[in-house]
Motif scaffolding. Structure first.
Motif, short mmCIF file in Angstrom:
data_model
loop_
_atom_site.label_atom_id
_atom_site.label_comp_id
_atom_site.label_asym_id
_atom_site.label_seq_id
_atom_site.Cartn_x
_atom_site.Cartn_y
_atom_site.Cartn_z
N ALA A 66 0.81 -1.22 0.00
CA ALA A 66 0.00 0.00 0.00
C ALA A 66 0.84 1.27 0.00
CB ALA A 66 -0.93 0.01 1.22
N ASP A 67 2.14 1.14 0.11
CA ASP A 67 3.04 2.31 0.13
C ASP A 67 3.02 2.99 -1.23
OD1 ASP A 67 5.07 4.15 0.33
OD2 ASP A 67 6.62 2.70 0.89
N PRO A 68 2.60 4.25 -1.32
CA PRO A 68 2.55 4.92 -2.63
C PRO A 68 3.92 5.05 -3.28
CG PRO A 68 2.14 6.48 -0.84
CD PRO A 68 2.10 5.11 -0.24
N LEU A 69 4.98 5.02 -2.47
CA LEU A 69 6.33 5.10 -3.04
C LEU A 69 6.67 3.86 -3.87
CD1 LEU A 69 8.46 6.62 -0.12
CD2 LEU A 69 7.76 7.72 -2.26
N LEU A 70 6.03 2.73 -3.56
CA LEU A 70 6.31 1.50 -4.31
C LEU A 70 5.90 1.64 -5.77
CD1 LEU A 70 7.40 -1.40 -4.08
CD2 LEU A 70 5.07 -2.14 -3.56
N LEU A 71 4.80 2.32 -6.01
CA LEU A 71 4.37 2.57 -7.39
C LEU A 71 5.43 3.37 -8.15
CD1 LEU A 71 2.21 2.58 -9.66
CD2 LEU A 71 1.29 4.66 -8.60
N THR A 72 5.92 4.43 -7.53
CA THR A 72 6.95 5.26 -8.18
C THR A 72 8.23 4.47 -8.40
OG1 THR A 72 6.04 7.26 -7.15
CG2 THR A 72 8.31 7.36 -7.95
N GLU A 73 8.65 3.73 -7.37
CA GLU A 73 9.87 2.94 -7.49
C GLU A 73 9.75 1.91 -8.62
OE1 GLU A 73 10.49 1.06 -3.74
OE2 GLU A 73 10.62 2.94 -2.63
N SER A 74 8.61 1.26 -8.70
CA SER A 74 8.43 0.20 -9.69
C SER A 74 8.44 0.78 -11.10
CB SER A 74 7.11 -0.54 -9.44
OG SER A 74 7.13 -1.17 -8.19
N ARG A 75 7.77 1.90 -11.28
CA ARG A 75 7.74 2.50 -12.62
C ARG A 75 9.11 3.01 -13.04
NH1 ARG A 75 1.87 5.71 -12.58
NH2 ARG A 75 0.61 3.84 -13.01
N GLU A 76 9.84 3.58 -12.12
CA GLU A 76 11.19 4.04 -12.46
C GLU A 76 12.07 2.86 -12.84
OE1 GLU A 76 12.41 6.23 -9.03
OE2 GLU A 76 11.42 8.09 -9.68
N ALA A 77 11.93 1.75 -12.11
CA ALA A 77 12.71 0.56 -12.42
C ALA A 77 12.35 0.01 -13.79
CB ALA A 77 12.48 -0.51 -11.35
N LEU A 78 11.07 -0.08 -14.10
CA LEU A 78 10.64 -0.66 -15.37
C LEU A 78 10.97 0.26 -16.54
CD1 LEU A 78 7.20 -2.21 -14.37
CD2 LEU A 78 9.44 -3.32 -14.49
N ASP A 79 10.95 1.55 -16.31
CA ASP A 79 11.33 2.48 -17.38
C ASP A 79 12.79 2.27 -17.76
OD1 ASP A 79 10.44 4.65 -19.07
OD2 ASP A 79 11.77 5.97 -17.93
N GLU A 80 13.65 2.07 -16.76
CA GLU A 80 15.06 1.79 -17.05
C GLU A 80 15.22 0.43 -17.73
OE1 GLU A 80 19.42 1.27 -14.84
OE2 GLU A 80 17.69 1.98 -13.67
N LEU A 81 14.46 -0.56 -17.27
CA LEU A 81 14.56 -1.90 -17.86
C LEU A 81 14.15 -1.89 -19.33
CD1 LEU A 81 15.06 -4.95 -17.35
CD2 LEU A 81 12.59 -5.13 -16.90
N SER A 82 13.15 -1.11 -19.68
CA SER A 82 12.71 -1.10 -21.08
C SER A 82 13.82 -0.59 -22.00
CB SER A 82 11.45 -0.24 -21.23
OG SER A 82 11.71 1.12 -20.91
N GLN A 83 14.72 0.21 -21.46
CA GLN A 83 15.88 0.66 -22.25
C GLN A 83 16.93 -0.45 -22.31
OE1 GLN A 83 17.20 4.70 -21.06
NE2 GLN A 83 15.29 4.82 -19.90
N ILE A 84 17.17 -1.12 -21.19
CA ILE A 84 18.17 -2.19 -21.16
C ILE A 84 17.82 -3.29 -22.14
CG2 ILE A 84 19.18 -4.02 -19.72
CD1 ILE A 84 18.81 -2.15 -17.29
N LEU A 85 16.55 -3.66 -22.19
CA LEU A 85 16.11 -4.78 -23.04
C LEU A 85 15.60 -4.32 -24.41
CD1 LEU A 85 14.24 -7.01 -20.41
CD2 LEU A 85 16.63 -7.16 -21.17
N ASP A 86 15.74 -3.03 -24.71
CA ASP A 86 15.32 -2.48 -26.00
C ASP A 86 13.86 -2.83 -26.30
OD1 ASP A 86 15.56 -1.09 -28.37
OD2 ASP A 86 16.39 -2.79 -29.49
N LEU A 87 13.00 -2.52 -25.34
CA LEU A 87 11.57 -2.82 -25.48
C LEU A 87 10.79 -1.67 -26.09
CD1 LEU A 87 11.10 -4.48 -21.98
CD2 LEU A 87 11.33 -5.65 -24.18
N GLY A 88 11.41 -0.52 -26.22
CA GLY A 88 10.72 0.65 -26.74
C GLY A 88 10.14 1.50 -25.62
N GLY A 89 9.86 2.74 -25.94
CA GLY A 89 9.36 3.68 -24.94
C GLY A 89 7.88 3.59 -24.70
N ASP A 90 7.21 2.63 -25.35
CA ASP A 90 5.76 2.49 -25.19
C ASP A 90 5.38 1.09 -24.71
OD1 ASP A 90 6.44 1.06 -27.45
OD2 ASP A 90 4.75 1.80 -28.65
N PHE A 91 6.32 0.39 -24.09
CA PHE A 91 6.06 -1.00 -23.74
C PHE A 91 5.08 -1.13 -22.58
CE2 PHE A 91 7.29 -4.96 -21.45
CZ PHE A 91 6.99 -5.86 -22.46
#
Length: 446
Positions: free
Chosen positions: A414-439
């Motif tokens: 329920a921690d609202p910071l977890l949502l921010t942390e998760s999205r920041e992590a996945l945004d970086e991962l989409s670059q690492i795996l070349d998934l595109g900016g709209d994945f």
């Protein structure tokens, strides 16, 4: 006959990996509900497993986590406002829905899809049908994003056909490759496809636990894929009642070898006759059966012996069984495994690997991967940024260490910071795996 290898597409554990107990019939999930998880440790365990198989010469790909919390689900159910407000309101008034929206269950990639290799399909392409997973709310969210993920990993439509999931209604309940086994003389040769189902669509099911896979779902997939030499054995009802919610908890197979428990199939003799008839002159099946007297269902479910990976390793004459550490720790399961390795059968040795964070939610080594038989040309056509290498291992381990929490209690979801942390992590991962900016949905929504 073309040369082909069996690649593993492993699910990368997501930042919200937790023990909330969302899966009826999965005894480990129920037993450990409420305990504190370690998302960082879980993701590093998964990466270590990928590294071990890659070092053994097995091609590996990385399937990315899905976006969680799934705020879109909660908004579709009437919660409104900013994403933080939606999450807060959901946790206050509908905590079960909020927990489902936070599940990291896409990590178990064996449920991602059913796959038919090009050697078995009518059009010579590799076919995928992402599972609709509609038996459980938290898993039913996965189909659309899994479809997107598979199309990014296998983008060449001349070689790959990634279908949409089956209609999301109970007649076509589909749990993916966790209920599918392929046997063959060689990965590049024509094979026999076992589509193992738990119930029929119009059957009145009165079991203690749900039978998640319908026969009709697999019949539809077989037609879609043009899958040759298909048989449809029924999963043992006693196995489902004992906690084997998917067939891969009681059975695993590769090449000529089918390794299974006595209770795995409702009619074991019929299954064997059908496999032999479908194999014809192509190969001689090897049936390796473990009896209930040697490994009772309770020990089977506790140890997950059959939720191991059965592997063809370059340079080794016999198969390797990659089992969870829990198999080694269970005296009965360990004795069965060691007898296998000492017998002059198709399985030559057993290795043990630690995926305890996954196991505590009922997912062993086999749950974490989707098997895809690929020719050399098909391997080359996959997204190279998702191909597992020592360099990618280093990059992802660093990413996990920086981005993931090492402790997560159910209340922490329920921690609202977890949502921010998760999205920041996945945004970086989409670059690492070349998934595109709209994945991910949050990327598309701005």
């Amino acid at each position: 006959m073309s040369s082909a290898r069996e690649a593993n597409c492993d699910g990368l554990v997501g930042p919200t990996h937790s023990y909330v107990g969302l899966s009826p019939g999965n005894l480990a999930s129920t037993l450990n509900a409420g305990e504190v998880s370690n998302p960082r440790g879980a993701a590093l365990e998964g990466l270590s497993k990928m590294r071990r198989l890659s070092d053994l010469g097995v091609p590996q790909f990385v399937l990315p986590p899905h976006e969680r919390p799934a705020v879109g689900l909660l908004k579709s159910l009437g919660f409104s406002g900013s994403d933080d407000v939606v999450l807060e309101a959901a946790w206050k008034s509908a905590p079960a829905l909020a927990a489902a929206a936070c599940s990291a269950s896409p990590m178990w990639a064996a449920n991602a899809a059913t796959v038919t290799p090009s050697a078995d399909t009518a059009d010579g392409r590799v076919h995928f049908t992402p599972a609709n997973l509609l038996t459980n709310l938290h898993r039913s969210l996965e189909g659309p994003q899994t479809t997107r993920a598979l199309r990014r990993l296998f983008p060449d439509e001349r070689r790959f056909a990634v279908h949409d999931p089956l209609p999301a209604q109970p007649h076509f309940a589909d749990e993916g490759a966790a209920n599918h086994v392929r046997l063959c003389a060689d990965h590049g040769a024509p094979g026999v496809n076992l589509f193992v189902w738990g119930r029929e669509a119009w059957e009145r099911w009165d079991g203690k636990f749900p039978a998640r896979q319908t026969r009709e779902a697999f019949e539809a997939i077989q037609r879609r894929h043009g899958a040759a030499r298909a048989i449809f054995p029924q999963q043992g009802k006693a196995a489902i009642e004992g906690g084997a919610f998917h067939n891969d908890v009681v059975c695993v197979g590769t090449r000529e070898c089918l390794f299974f428990h006595e209770r795995a199939f409702e009619d074991r003799a019929l299954m064997e006759r059908q496999v032999r008839a479908a194999a014809g002159d192509l190969f001689e099946p090897a049936f390796v059966e473990v009896m209930e007297a040697d490994l009772p269902i309770a020990d089977l479910v506790a140890s997950y012996l059959f939720n191991s990976q059965l592997l063809v390793i370059p340079g080794e004459d016999r198969l390797v069984l990659l089992a969870p550490a829990e198999t080694r720790d269970n005296p009965r399961a360990f004795a069965v495994a060691e007898r296998l390795a000492s017998a002059n059968g198709p399985i030559g040795r057993v290795e043990y690997i630690d995926v305890r964070q996954s196991m505590r939610n009922g997912g062993g080594p086999a749950c974490l991967r989707l098997r895809v038989v690929l020719t050399d040309a098909e391997l080359e056509a996959a997204n190279p940024a998702q191909r597992f290498t020592p360099g990618l291992h280093t990059t992802l381990a660093d990413w996990v260490t920086r981005r993931y929490r090492d402790s997560l209690a159910p209340a922490d979801l329920a921690d609202p910071l977890l949502l921010t942390e998760s999205r920041e992590a996945l945004d970086e991962l989409s670059q690492i795996l070349d998934l595109g900016g709209d994945f991910y949905p949050f990327q598309r929504d701005g």
